[in-house]
Enzyme design. Structure first.
Site, short mmCIF file in Angstrom:
data_model
loop_
_atom_site.label_atom_id
_atom_site.label_comp_id
_atom_site.label_asym_id
_atom_site.label_seq_id
_atom_site.Cartn_x
_atom_site.Cartn_y
_atom_site.Cartn_z
CB SER A 108 -0.92 -0.03 1.18
OG SER A 108 -0.20 -0.13 2.43
CG ASN A 109 3.35 2.33 3.08
OD1 ASN A 109 3.60 3.64 3.44
ND2 ASN A 109 3.06 1.48 3.85
CE LYS A 234 2.38 -4.89 6.76
NZ LYS A 234 2.68 -4.10 5.58
#
Length: 377
Positions: A108-109, A234
């Site tokens: 997403s980053n 994660k």
């Protein structure tokens, strides 16, 4: 940056750590666009996407070990929004020199949802080549490979391997979640099929905020962890009880390798609960805040591991405050913070908005104490 629930959302054995046990002899190119990595006539090409993919160091065994992993940013030209490969390479090397354990592209980053298949490959290959050329060929790259269909997810995994990726970070599909089979049967089948076909090992990505609230239980994660090509998770859900159960259960799994590294790497998905995850048995973090302050994230974990718990707690307070700024601003705020404090970062791709001057000042100030700590390390 992955928001928490209280934030506004803007089968072979493994020989030397986790590595490619499922490596087909001839992985076909499945790229869907006309651009291939390193095309000289492409506006996206540069020196970082050249013949270096043919070098032995492009594909080698890079074990997963405990530590700080960073989901890197994708940078764009301010006017054209074309990918800025020089900034991508510079940023990757900056993080590596700070001492992080590994990098992740296409998260997403990294604005993966804004990139074509060809651009994703190019970002990953640029990152791999930049690391190799700077002396960090040992550093693993995790590549976001989630998609809504099993077929495209496998395609992303194959393209990630071709581009120099070492591990695939995979979200569960969610668009048709109301039609899924009961008892998570569809999710189990999805991950097992992807793991069976992927040339690189899979890391499960549990991020309910990105998949319509779909939240994998510790039972499901541990069931999937038995697959020889699923090697970690994660947890961006922020559930440290779940993290504890997964970490404890993973230690009881049959041996996948004899390298001394964790059988199943359990990573917190945000820097604001780094210490909590370590207490619960986790192995580190995969957190976007490390784009701003990699040394502070590393030092927090080092202090705890050295038994200097009170010092670690003091540093965790500063990290958590900085992370709150990052969580509230998302990728737009993190890029703004990079630009304000490090002189690069730029803007996200449309349709994400560009920050107003007031927002830029607010986010820069929100990162101030964290950046001062970073500069002191």
């Amino acid at each position: 940056m992955s928001p928490h629930n209280d934030a506004p959302s803007p089968t072979d054995s493994f020989g030397a750590g986790f590595h490619r046990s499922f490596r087909p002899s001839g992985v076909p190119s499945l790229i869907t666009g006309h651009l291939t990595v390193g095309e000289a006539d492409s506006p996206l090409s540069c020196s970082y996407s050249s013949n270096s993919m043919d070098e032995p160091a492009f594909h080698m065994t890079r074990p997963l070990v405990p530590g700080v992993y960073v989901p890197t940013m994708c940078f764009f030209d301010e006017e054209t929004e074309e990918i800025d490969l020089d900034s991508i390479a510079h940023h990757a090397v900056r993080l590596a020199r700070a001492g992080v354990t590994g990098l992740a592209t296409q998260g997403s980053n990294g604005e993966a949802v804004h990139l074509t298949h060809a651009e994703r490959r190019l970002v990953t290959s640029t990152t791999r080549t930049a690391l190799n050329q700077a002396g960090f060929s040992h550093m693993p790259i995790i590549v976001g490979c989630g998609a809504q269909s099993t077929r495209e997810t496998i395609q992303y995994c194959r393209e990630a391997w071709e581009a120099g990726g070492d591990y695939a970070l995979v979200l569960p599909p969610s668009y048709y979640a109301p039609l899924f089979a009961p008892s998570s049967e569809t999710i189990l089948k999805f991950f097992n099929m992807v793991a069976d076909s992927s040339p690189i090992p899979i890391i499960i990505y549990n991020f309910p905020g990105a998949v319509g609230g779909l939240d994998l239980s510790s039972d499901i994660i541990l069931q999937l962890a038995r697959h020889p090509n699923i090697v970690g998770v994660k947890l961006t859900c922020g559930n440290t009880g779940k993290l504890n159960r997964v970490a404890a259960g993973a230690r009881k799994l049959p041996q996948k390798h004899n390298s001394g590294n964790p059988q199943f790497l359990v990573l917190a998905g945000s820097a604001d609960f780094s210490l909590q995850s370590l207490v619960a048995g986790g192995h580190g973090i995969l957190a976007g805040l490390a784009n701003i302050a990699p040394k502070a994230c590393i030092k927090t974990i080092e202090l705890y591991n050295e038994g200097r718990v009170e010092e670690a707690q003091d540093m965790q307070e500063i990290v958590a405050e900085g992370d709150w700024t990052a969580i509230q601003g998302g990728v737009v705020g993190v890029k703004s913070g990079l630009l304000g404090w490090m002189g690069y970062g730029g803007f996200a791709r449309s349709p994400l908005p560009r920050p107003t001057p007031e927002q830029a000042r607010k986010w820069k100030e929100g990162f101030r104490e964290l950046v001062m700590l970073e500069k002191s390390l």
